[in-house]
Design an enzyme around this catalytic site. Structure first.
Site, mmCIF file in Angstrom:
data_model
loop_
_atom_site.group_PDB
_atom_site.id
_atom_site.type_symbol
_atom_site.label_atom_id
_atom_site.label_comp_id
_atom_site.label_asym_id
_atom_site.label_seq_id
_atom_site.Cartn_x
_atom_site.Cartn_y
_atom_site.Cartn_z
ATOM 1 N N GLN A 163 4.048 -5.482 9.588
ATOM 2 C CA GLN A 163 4.110 -5.337 8.185
ATOM 3 C C GLN A 163 4.209 -3.707 7.881
ATOM 4 O OE1 GLN A 163 2.181 -8.099 5.412
ATOM 5 N NE2 GLN A 163 0.901 -6.385 5.061
ATOM 6 N N GLU A 205 5.950 -1.626 -1.078
ATOM 7 C CA GLU A 205 5.194 -0.292 -0.902
ATOM 8 C C GLU A 205 5.948 0.793 -1.042
ATOM 9 O OE1 GLU A 205 2.059 -1.169 1.804
ATOM 10 O OE2 GLU A 205 1.215 -2.889 0.638
ATOM 11 N N ASP A 242 0.173 -1.526 10.494
ATOM 12 C CA ASP A 242 -0.679 -2.636 10.011
ATOM 13 C C ASP A 242 0.132 -3.650 10.517
ATOM 14 O OD1 ASP A 242 -2.011 -4.627 8.653
ATOM 15 O OD2 ASP A 242 -1.407 -4.168 6.550
ATOM 16 N N GLU A 285 -4.072 -1.397 12.164
ATOM 17 C CA GLU A 285 -4.732 -2.104 11.336
ATOM 18 C C GLU A 285 -4.347 -3.796 11.585
ATOM 19 O OE1 GLU A 285 -4.648 -3.371 6.548
ATOM 20 O OE2 GLU A 285 -3.978 -1.234 7.207
ATOM 21 N N LYS A 337 -10.630 -2.577 0.109
ATOM 22 C CA LYS A 337 -9.842 -2.984 -1.198
ATOM 23 C C LYS A 337 -10.797 -3.468 -2.052
ATOM 24 C CE LYS A 337 -5.819 -4.117 1.580
ATOM 25 N NZ LYS A 337 -4.834 -5.497 2.236
ATOM 26 N N SER A 367 -0.310 -4.530 -2.351
ATOM 27 C CA SER A 367 1.220 -4.413 -2.609
ATOM 28 C C SER A 367 1.632 -4.401 -3.906
ATOM 29 C CB SER A 367 1.883 -5.518 -1.661
ATOM 30 O OG SER A 367 1.201 -6.582 -1.811
ATOM 31 N N LYS A 388 -4.878 4.781 2.216
ATOM 32 C CA LYS A 388 -3.650 4.129 2.220
ATOM 33 C C LYS A 388 -3.141 3.600 1.038
ATOM 34 C CE LYS A 388 -2.055 -0.303 4.598
ATOM 35 N NZ LYS A 388 -2.328 -1.313 5.023
#
Length: 437
Positions: A163, A205, A242, A285, A337, A367, A388
Site C-alpha cells: 500500500q 495520500e 506499509d 508496517e 491513529k 487516507s 506518518k
C-alpha cells in the site's frame, strides 16, 4: 472560566470528498477549540466504529448527520458544565455515555471530535501551544517523517499490492532539512517515472501511483531517486513500507495479485526479509494480516532485532490489544491513529504503554484527511519520534508538515530531531551494504 458552555458540530468534506465531522467547543472564558476527524480506507476490523448515516440517497450512504446530531444532542448535554482542563474526566464521560466496547452507539467520530476540540480549547485557555499543553515542558522531539511517495493497494488504482512505499530522512540534522530532503527526492522520483513513460498521478495520500512490473521495481526507482537527489540510501534516507497485508489475506494465505504469487505466512516473512537484505528498508508496517498472530510472532522473531515492525491493523491503537501483543512478543512498534480508538485519553494511554514496553510509536494520519494538524502537535507533545502523514503534495498532508516547521521554529535550540535516534534504536548504523542500493 474553563467551563464548557457550548458544543457545536457540522458535516464537512475530507480529502476524498467524503463527509466527516468537525466539532467546536467553547468555554466560559470565550476561548474555543475546533477539530476535524479523519477517516481510513484500509481499516482494522477491531477499530472503534465510525458512525455513518447509511442513506444511499445522500453522499452514497456516507453522510455523518447522525454523528452531528449525537454531538449536538446528548453529548453536548453531558459535557456542558465540565472543566475543559480535566481531559480524563471529559473522555470518561463520553465513554460512559456511549456504553459500548467499540463506540457504536454515539460513534467514535462524534466522540473524538469533542475530545480533540476540548483539548484545543483548553490549550487556548492556558495560552499554550497545543504540543506543549499535551506534553508539558519536556515536549521537544521533532519526528522523523515517513513520507509516502509511491502508493498501491487500497490507496491507488494500480497493480502494486503493497500500500505504501515511504522514505525516512534519518540523516537530516533538523526537521526542516528532513522535509527538504524528502521534497527533493519526491520531485526527482516524479521526473524518473515520467521519463520512463509512467503516469505521475497521485493516490489518496499524495504518492505516485504508477503501474510497475513488480514491487522490486518500486524499490529500485526510489533508491535511484534518492541517489540522483544527492543523498545516500540508508545513511541519509532509509526506506519504509506499509504492506497493509490484511487487504490481500484470504483463507490463511497472502494473495499478491500484482506479483502473481500466493504466500503462506512463513513465505511472506521470507519475501519481506529479502527486501530488507536488498535495500535499506528499516520499517515494515502491517507486514502480516491482523488476524495472523502466529505469523506475526515469526516475523518479529526473524526480523524484529534490526527492523521496525509496526502494528497498525493488529493493534488499532487499543491498549488492551497492545498489551496482548507485548505479552506475546508481537511487533516492536505501534501506529497511533486517533480515530481508531476514539478519545484523546485512550490514545495517550496506548502511547504510554508502548513506551513502557520499549515499543516505538508512529503517529499517523488517515487516507481521508482534512486540513486539521492535531497529529503534528501530538507527535511533538508526546515525543513520539515518528510521524506518518503522507507525501509531499496535497494540502491535507502538507498542513501537518508545515505545522511541524512552525513547532520547530518555536522550540528553537531546544528542539531535537529524532532521525539518528530511530536508526540507533534498531542497531542501524547507516553504513550497511545492500545488494541494490
Amino acid at each position: 472560566m474553563s467551563t464548557i458552555v457550548s458544543v457545536w458540530a457540522r458535516e464537512i468534506l475530507d480529502s476524498r470528498g467524503n463527509p466527516t465531522i468537525e466539532v467546536e467547543v467553547s468555554l466560559e472564558s470565550g476561548h474555543s477549540g475546533r477539530a476535524a476527524v479523519p477517516s481510513g480506507a484500509s481499516t482494522g476490523t477491531r477499530e472503534a466504529l465510525e458512525l455513518r448515516d447509511g442513506d444511499k440517497g445522500r453522499y452514497k450512504g456516507k453522510g455523518v448527520e447522525k454523528a452531528v446530531d449525537n454531538v449536538m444532542g446528548e453529548i453536548a448535554e453531558a459535557v456542558i458544565g465540565l472543566d475543559a482542563l480535566r481531559q480524563v474526566q471529559l473522555d470518561n464521560t463520553l465513554l460512559d455515555l456511549d456504553g459500548t466496547d467499540n463506540k457504536e452507539r454515539l460513534g467514535a467520530n462524534a466522540m473524538l471530535g469533542v475530545s480533540l476540540a476540548t483539548a484545543r480549547a483548553a490549550s487556548s485557555f492556558l495560552g499554550l501551544p497545543l504540543y506543549q499543553y499535551l506534553g508539558g515542558v519536556n515536549a521537544k522531539v521533532l519526528p522523523v517523517p515517513l513520507m509516502n511517495i509511491i502508493n498501491g493497494g487500497a490507496h491507488a488504482p494500480n497493480n502494486l499490492d503493497i500500500q505504501e512505499f515511504m522514505i525516512m530522512p534519518i540523516g537530516a540534522a533538523t526537521f526542516r532539512d528532513a522535509l527538504r530532503m524528502g521534497a527533493e527526492t519526491f520531485h526527482t522520483l516524479k521526473a524518473l517515472l515520467a521519463a520512463d513513460g509512467h503516469v505521475t498521478s497521485v493516490g489518496d495520500e499524495g504518492g505516485f501511483a504508477p503501474n510497475l512490473k513488480s514491487h522490486d521495481e518500486a524499490f529500485k526507482y526510489i533508491t535511484r531517486a534518492i541517489e540522483e537527489s544527492g543523498y545516500i540510501p540508508g545513511a541519509e534516507i532509509a526506506l519504509a513500507i506499509d504492506a497493509a497485508a490484511s487487504e490481500f489475506y484470504r483463507d490463511g494465505k497472502y494473495h499478491l495479485a500484482g506479483e502473481g504469487k500466493t504466500f503462506s505466512n512463513s513465505e511472506m516473512t521470507e519475501w519481506l526479509g529479502e527486501f530488507t537484505a536488498k535495500y535499506p528498508l528499516i520499517s515494515i508496517e502491517d507486514g502480516l494480516a491482523e488476524g495472523d498472530w502466529e505469523g506475526w510472532g515469526e516475523l518479529t522473531y526473524k526480523l524484529g532485532d534490526t527492523v521496525q515492525l509496526v502494528g497498525d491493523d493488529i493493534f488499532v491503537t487499543n491498549p488492551d490489544i497492545l498489551a496482548q501483543g507485548i505479552d506475546e512478543g508481537v511487533a516492536n512498534s505501534i501506529l497511533i491513529k486517533l480515530n481508531q480508538i476514539g478519545t484523546l485519553t485512550e490514545t495517550l494511554d496506548t502511547i504510554e504503554m508502548a513506551k513502557q514496553a520499549a515499543y516505538t510509536t508512529v503517529i499517523s494520519h488517515r487516507s481521508g484527511e482534512t486540513e486539521d494538524h492535531f497529529i503534528a502537535d501530538l507527535a511533538v507533545g508526546l515525543n513520539a519520534g515518528q510521524i506518518k502523514t503522507g507525501s509531499l503534495c496535497r494540502s491535507d498532508r502538507l498542513a501537518k508538515y508545515n505545522q511541524l516547521l512552525r513547532i520547530e521554529e518555536d522550540l528553537d535550540d531546544a528542539g531535537i530531531y529524532f532521525g539518528p535516534m530511530i536508526a540507533s534504536h534498531f542497531g542501524y548504523e547507516g553504513d550497511e551494504e545492500f545488494e541494490d542500493a
